[in-house]
Design an enzyme around this catalytic site. Structure first.
Site, PDB file in Angstrom:
ATOM      1  N   GLY A   1     -64.658  11.173  65.075  1.00  0.00           N
ATOM      2  CA  GLY A   1     -63.747  10.289  64.360  1.00  0.00           C
ATOM      3  C   GLY A   1     -62.415  10.896  64.003  1.00  0.00           C
ATOM      4  CB  ALA A   2     -61.058  14.220  64.136  1.00  0.00           C
ATOM      5  N   GLY A   3     -60.020  11.657  66.321  1.00  0.00           N
ATOM      6  CA  GLY A   3     -59.004  11.381  67.336  1.00  0.00           C
ATOM      7  C   GLY A   3     -58.803  12.512  68.314  1.00  0.00           C
TER       8      GLY A   3
ATOM      9  CB  SER B   1     -61.216  13.464  73.365  1.00  0.00           C
ATOM     10  OG  SER B   1     -59.895  13.029  73.457  1.00  0.00           O
ATOM     11  CB  SER B   2     -65.810  13.728  69.297  1.00  0.00           C
ATOM     12  OG  SER B   2     -65.787  12.381  68.846  1.00  0.00           O
ATOM     13  CB  SER B   3     -66.826   9.501  72.445  1.00  0.00           C
ATOM     14  OG  SER B   3     -65.479   9.129  72.630  1.00  0.00           O
TER      15      SER B   3
ATOM     16  CD  GLU C   1     -65.738   6.892  75.154  1.00  0.00           C
ATOM     17  OE1 GLU C   1     -65.409   6.302  74.109  1.00  0.00           O
ATOM     18  OE2 GLU C   1     -65.263   7.983  75.499  1.00  0.00           O
TER      19      GLU C   1
ATOM     20  CG  ASP D   1     -59.250  10.350  74.956  1.00  0.00           C
ATOM     21  OD1 ASP D   1     -58.026  10.530  75.078  1.00  0.00           O
ATOM     22  OD2 ASP D   1     -59.774   9.876  73.927  1.00  0.00           O
TER      23      ASP D   1
ATOM     24  CE1 TYR E   1     -57.642   2.569  71.282  1.00  0.00           C
ATOM     25  CE2 TYR E   1     -59.321   1.079  72.134  1.00  0.00           C
ATOM     26  CZ  TYR E   1     -58.420   2.117  72.329  1.00  0.00           C
ATOM     27  OH  TYR E   1     -58.307   2.682  73.566  1.00  0.00           O
TER      28      TYR E   1
END
Length: 274
Positions: free
Chosen positions: A24-26, A28-30, A62, A74, A123
């Site tokens: 959730g920090a922007g 690209s964790s996903s 995604e 990303d 978004y």
């Protein structure tokens, strides 16, 4: 599920996942999770997939499984990125140019402490508005509108004009950022960071008071060339272009000032340089 839909059926396996990438920090964790898992499966099970194919599959995870209508930037960055380089990516052709980062530059990334989500909310709304603007301009994608056509953009309904203006000018800023990187012009690159954030804040309206405060604190620091929101917006992190010398101290100084500000979050943290 995506592999199976592509005709690739992995055998059973056990997986252990560890990560230092905050959710959730922007940052690209996903995409990092999906690409890393696909790489592990490719290595252990012998799939004949190149790095671009992995990025495409990770994007489908995604868009098709999670339901987040994200682009492929990303996933390409995670799959093809290397230390010390920027990627100049054409998301239509997937052509990539590797541009070395100037030796005297540092990128500081600070998590604002405000989490964001891509699968719902504003978004998705921004994406819909952007395609509505494109349709009214007679193109499929706003990338096909040049900055010379901004008078046409201005004639759109006011809200859609703002959305389209951000995307058209942002594409132009990306091209100019590539030129600045190739020549090592950090001052120009920093101004592009600042202009990009102003456009996201005012035209695309994806920033938040916390992000704006963090950007302002960073931009006011003498060691910083420019600062901007990074990621999908509505929270997440800020990326700052700074002098390499003393970058850790610069990051710590900015984080402290942000936490002490009116909009500062105690959960904010420095991600790069750690």
């Amino acid at each position: 599920a995506v592999l199976a839909a592509s005709g690739i059926r992995p055998s059973g396996f056990d997986a252990r996942i560890e990560s230092s990438v905050p959710v959730g920090a922007g940052v690209s964790s996903s995409a990092a999770l999906a690409v890393a898992l696909l790489r592990a499966l490719r290595t252990s099970l012998g799939f004949a997939l190149d790095d671009v194919a992995l990025a495409r599959l990770a994007q489908r995870v995604e868009t098709e499984f999670v339901g987040a209508p994200v682009g492929i930037m990303d996933q390409i960055a995670v799959s093809l990125g290397r230390d010390g380089e920027a990627l100049f990516l054409d998301t239509r052709s997937l052509d990539v140019e590797r541009i070395p980062l100037p030796a005297d530059a540092a990128l500081i990334v600070i998590d604002s402490g405000v989490s964001h989500r891509h699968a719902d909310g504003e978004y998705v709304t921004r994406r819909r508005e952007s395609f509505e603007a494109a349709a009214l301009l007679g193109v499929e994608f706003l990338r096909d509108v040049s900055v010379g056509e901004l008078p046409r953009v201005a004639a759109l309904p006011p809200l859609l004009a703002r959305r389209a203006r951000h995307i058209v000018t942002e594409n132009d800023r990306v091209r100019r950022a590539g030129v600045a990187l190739r020549s090592g012009d950090l001052a120009t690159l920093g101004r592009l960071f600042a202009d990009s954030h102003a456009s996201m804040r005012d035209d695309y309206q994806t920033s938040t008071p916390e992000i704006d405060a963090l950007v302002a604190i960073g931009a006011a620091d003498d060691a910083v060339y420019g600062a901007r929101l990074t990621g999908g917006g509505f929270g997440g992190a800020v990326v700052m272009l700074a002098r390499l010398a003393g970058a850790r101290a610069t990051a710590a100084r900015i984080l402290k000032a942000y936490r002490e500000s009116a909009h500062g979050q105690s959960s904010a943290s420095v991600l790069v340089p750690a």
